[in-house]
Enzyme design. Structure first.
Site, PDB file in Angstrom:
ATOM      1  N   LYS A   1       0.101   4.214  -0.134  1.00 54.25           N
ATOM      2  CA  LYS A   1      -0.542   5.388   0.484  1.00 54.25           C
ATOM      3  C   LYS A   1      -0.272   6.606  -0.408  1.00 54.25           C
ATOM      4  O   LYS A   1      -0.249   6.471  -1.625  1.00 54.25           O
ATOM      5  CB  LYS A   1      -0.062   5.554   1.929  1.00 54.25           C
ATOM      6  CG  LYS A   1      -0.248   4.258   2.730  1.00 54.25           C
ATOM      7  CD  LYS A   1      -0.119   4.415   4.208  1.00 54.25           C
ATOM      8  CE  LYS A   1      -0.335   3.058   4.876  1.00 54.25           C
ATOM      9  NZ  LYS A   1      -0.286   3.130   6.333  1.00 54.25           N
TER      10      LYS A   1
ATOM     11  N   SER B   1       3.388  -2.353  10.286  1.00 55.48           N
ATOM     12  CA  SER B   1       4.846  -2.403  10.494  1.00 55.48           C
ATOM     13  C   SER B   1       5.465  -3.748  10.120  1.00 55.48           C
ATOM     14  O   SER B   1       6.361  -4.228  10.802  1.00 55.48           O
ATOM     15  CB  SER B   1       5.204  -1.996  11.934  1.00 55.48           C
ATOM     16  OG  SER B   1       4.792  -0.668  12.186  1.00 55.48           O
TER      17      SER B   1
ATOM     18  N   ASN C   1       0.863  -1.179   0.000  1.00 48.11           N
ATOM     19  CA  ASN C   1       0.000   0.000   0.000  1.00 48.11           C
ATOM     20  C   ASN C   1       0.901   1.231   0.000  1.00 48.11           C
ATOM     21  O   ASN C   1       1.486   1.572   1.020  1.00 48.11           O
ATOM     22  CB  ASN C   1      -0.899  -0.038   1.251  1.00 48.11           C
ATOM     23  CG  ASN C   1      -1.766   1.191   1.378  1.00 48.11           C
ATOM     24  OD1 ASN C   1      -1.787   2.048   0.485  1.00 48.11           O
ATOM     25  ND2 ASN C   1      -2.496   1.294   2.486  1.00 48.11           N
TER      26      ASN C   1
ATOM     27  N   GLU D   1      -5.394  -5.234  10.354  1.00 50.20           N
ATOM     28  CA  GLU D   1      -4.373  -4.221  10.600  1.00 50.20           C
ATOM     29  C   GLU D   1      -4.683  -3.514  11.921  1.00 50.20           C
ATOM     30  O   GLU D   1      -5.506  -2.581  11.950  1.00 50.20           O
ATOM     31  CB  GLU D   1      -4.364  -3.185   9.473  1.00 50.20           C
ATOM     32  CG  GLU D   1      -4.055  -3.749   8.114  1.00 50.20           C
ATOM     33  CD  GLU D   1      -3.470  -2.687   7.169  1.00 50.20           C
ATOM     34  OE1 GLU D   1      -2.358  -2.898   6.695  1.00 50.20           O
ATOM     35  OE2 GLU D   1      -4.116  -1.657   6.957  1.00 50.20           O
TER      36      GLU D   1
ATOM     37  N   HIS E   1      -9.555   0.788   4.739  1.00 47.60           N
ATOM     38  CA  HIS E   1      -8.292   0.998   5.457  1.00 47.60           C
ATOM     39  C   HIS E   1      -8.551   1.899   6.669  1.00 47.60           C
ATOM     40  O   HIS E   1      -9.403   2.788   6.617  1.00 47.60           O
ATOM     41  CB  HIS E   1      -7.262   1.638   4.523  1.00 47.60           C
ATOM     42  CG  HIS E   1      -5.893   1.643   5.118  1.00 47.60           C
ATOM     43  ND1 HIS E   1      -5.484   2.594   6.027  1.00 47.60           N
ATOM     44  CD2 HIS E   1      -4.860   0.769   4.991  1.00 47.60           C
ATOM     45  CE1 HIS E   1      -4.251   2.309   6.410  1.00 47.60           C
ATOM     46  NE2 HIS E   1      -3.846   1.213   5.797  1.00 47.60           N
TER      47      HIS E   1
ATOM     48  N   GLY F   1       2.389   2.135  10.858  1.00 46.29           N
ATOM     49  CA  GLY F   1       3.317   3.263  10.742  1.00 46.29           C
ATOM     50  C   GLY F   1       3.995   3.633  12.043  1.00 46.29           C
ATOM     51  O   GLY F   1       4.615   4.694  12.140  1.00 46.29           O
TER      52      GLY F   1
ATOM     53  N   GLU G   1      -7.067   4.342   7.759  1.00 44.86           N
ATOM     54  CA  GLU G   1      -6.956   5.786   7.494  1.00 44.86           C
ATOM     55  C   GLU G   1      -8.231   6.306   6.831  1.00 44.86           C
ATOM     56  O   GLU G   1      -8.629   7.454   7.054  1.00 44.86           O
ATOM     57  CB  GLU G   1      -5.686   6.058   6.659  1.00 44.86           C
ATOM     58  CG  GLU G   1      -4.443   5.867   7.528  1.00 44.86           C
ATOM     59  CD  GLU G   1      -3.232   5.279   6.821  1.00 44.86           C
ATOM     60  OE1 GLU G   1      -3.134   5.358   5.588  1.00 44.86           O
ATOM     61  OE2 GLU G   1      -2.363   4.716   7.533  1.00 44.86           O
TER      62      GLU G   1
END
Ligand code: 13P
Length: 254
Positions: A11, A211, A9, A165, A95, A171, A97
């Site tokens: 991003k 991660s 991904n 996730e 996701h 991150g 985010e």
């Protein structure tokens, strides 16, 4: 037996020149990976040129989001059919985010998953709990809810992958331990079994994301219910992403 699946991904990273460099590196390392499915999910503007970069490889193209309406006055949005026409095989939906930065709800995500599958796209549906939810012992409740809202019996399970996730691992450099990942993946598979039956549940891939790095991928992917990964930061470095793909290859047949 499930074929492991590794997706990168990107991003909101990479301009065209950096993207081409990254693809060149990836082609040199793993143009035709065997025993593992591989995808790169780029920003919208890079989809078409990156599709060209992937010509002749076995790496597939994916997007990171789509809108649920097929067309119309929806300024700034991209339909699933547009993604398909740009060369996508996959699309990431839900996701964290999108959920937590852009406020996407279960109701919206359900519509997106249905629209994406109707366009023939394979959906990577993301679920995962916040740190405070884990600390309050709510992990299973949260992922169960995120599954119930979207994963209804009418979906096409041949066009579905789940990505677990944990938001606190994204991150942050903090990875779930293999035991933590396996426990949630086993829970997710049991819930999938309740919706789709055990044969389908046993055939569905559940990726781990948060991660994932070359140094922890092999251990995570060796867990019985972890079927590869959804990789953020490490997929932006060709050598690191290739090492993660190789770790998934080695986990096949575990
Ligand atoms: P990181 O690998 O950078 O933690 O990102 C994970 C992720 O969000 C993939 O979708």
């Amino acid at each position: 037996m499930r074929t492991p699946f590794v997706a990168g991904n990107w991003k909101m990273h990479n301009d065209l020149a950096a993207a081409r460099d990254l693809m060149k590196g990836l082609r040199a390392e793993v143009a035709k990976p065997t025993g593992v499915d591989v995808a790169v999910c780029t920003p919208f503007t890079l989809l078409y040129p990156m599709g060209k970069e992937l010509d002749g490889t076995d790496i597939k193209l994916g997007a990171q989001n789509c809108y649920f309406e097929p067309k119309g006055a929806f300024t700034g949005e991209i339909s699933a059919d547009m993604l398909k026409a740009a060369g996508c095989t996959y699309v990431i939906i839900g996701h964290s985010e999108r959920r937590h930065v852009f406020g996407e709800t279960g109701e919206m995500l359900k519509k997106k998953v249905v629209a994406a599958q109707q366009a023939g796209l394979h959906v990577i549906y993301c679920i995962g709990e916040l740190l405070e939810e884990r600390e309050r012992g709510k992990t299973e409740t949260v992922v169960d809810q995120q599954m119930k809202e979207v994963l209804t019996p009418d979906l096409d399970t041949s066009l579905l992958t789940i990505a677990y996730e944990p938001v606190w691992a994204i991150g942050t450099g903090k990875t779930a331990t293999p035991d933590q990942a396996q426990a949630v993946h086993a829970f997710v598979r049991a819930k999938l079994s309740g919706i789709y039956g055990s044969d389908v549940a046993n055939s569905l891939r559940i990726q781990y994301g948060g991660s994932v790095k070359p140094g922890n991928a092999a251990e995570l992917f060796s867990c019985p219910d972890v079927d590869g990964g959804l990789v953020g930061g490490a997929c932006l470095v060709a050598g690191d992403f290739a090492a993660i793909i190789r770790a998934a290859q080695q986990s096949a047949g575990k």
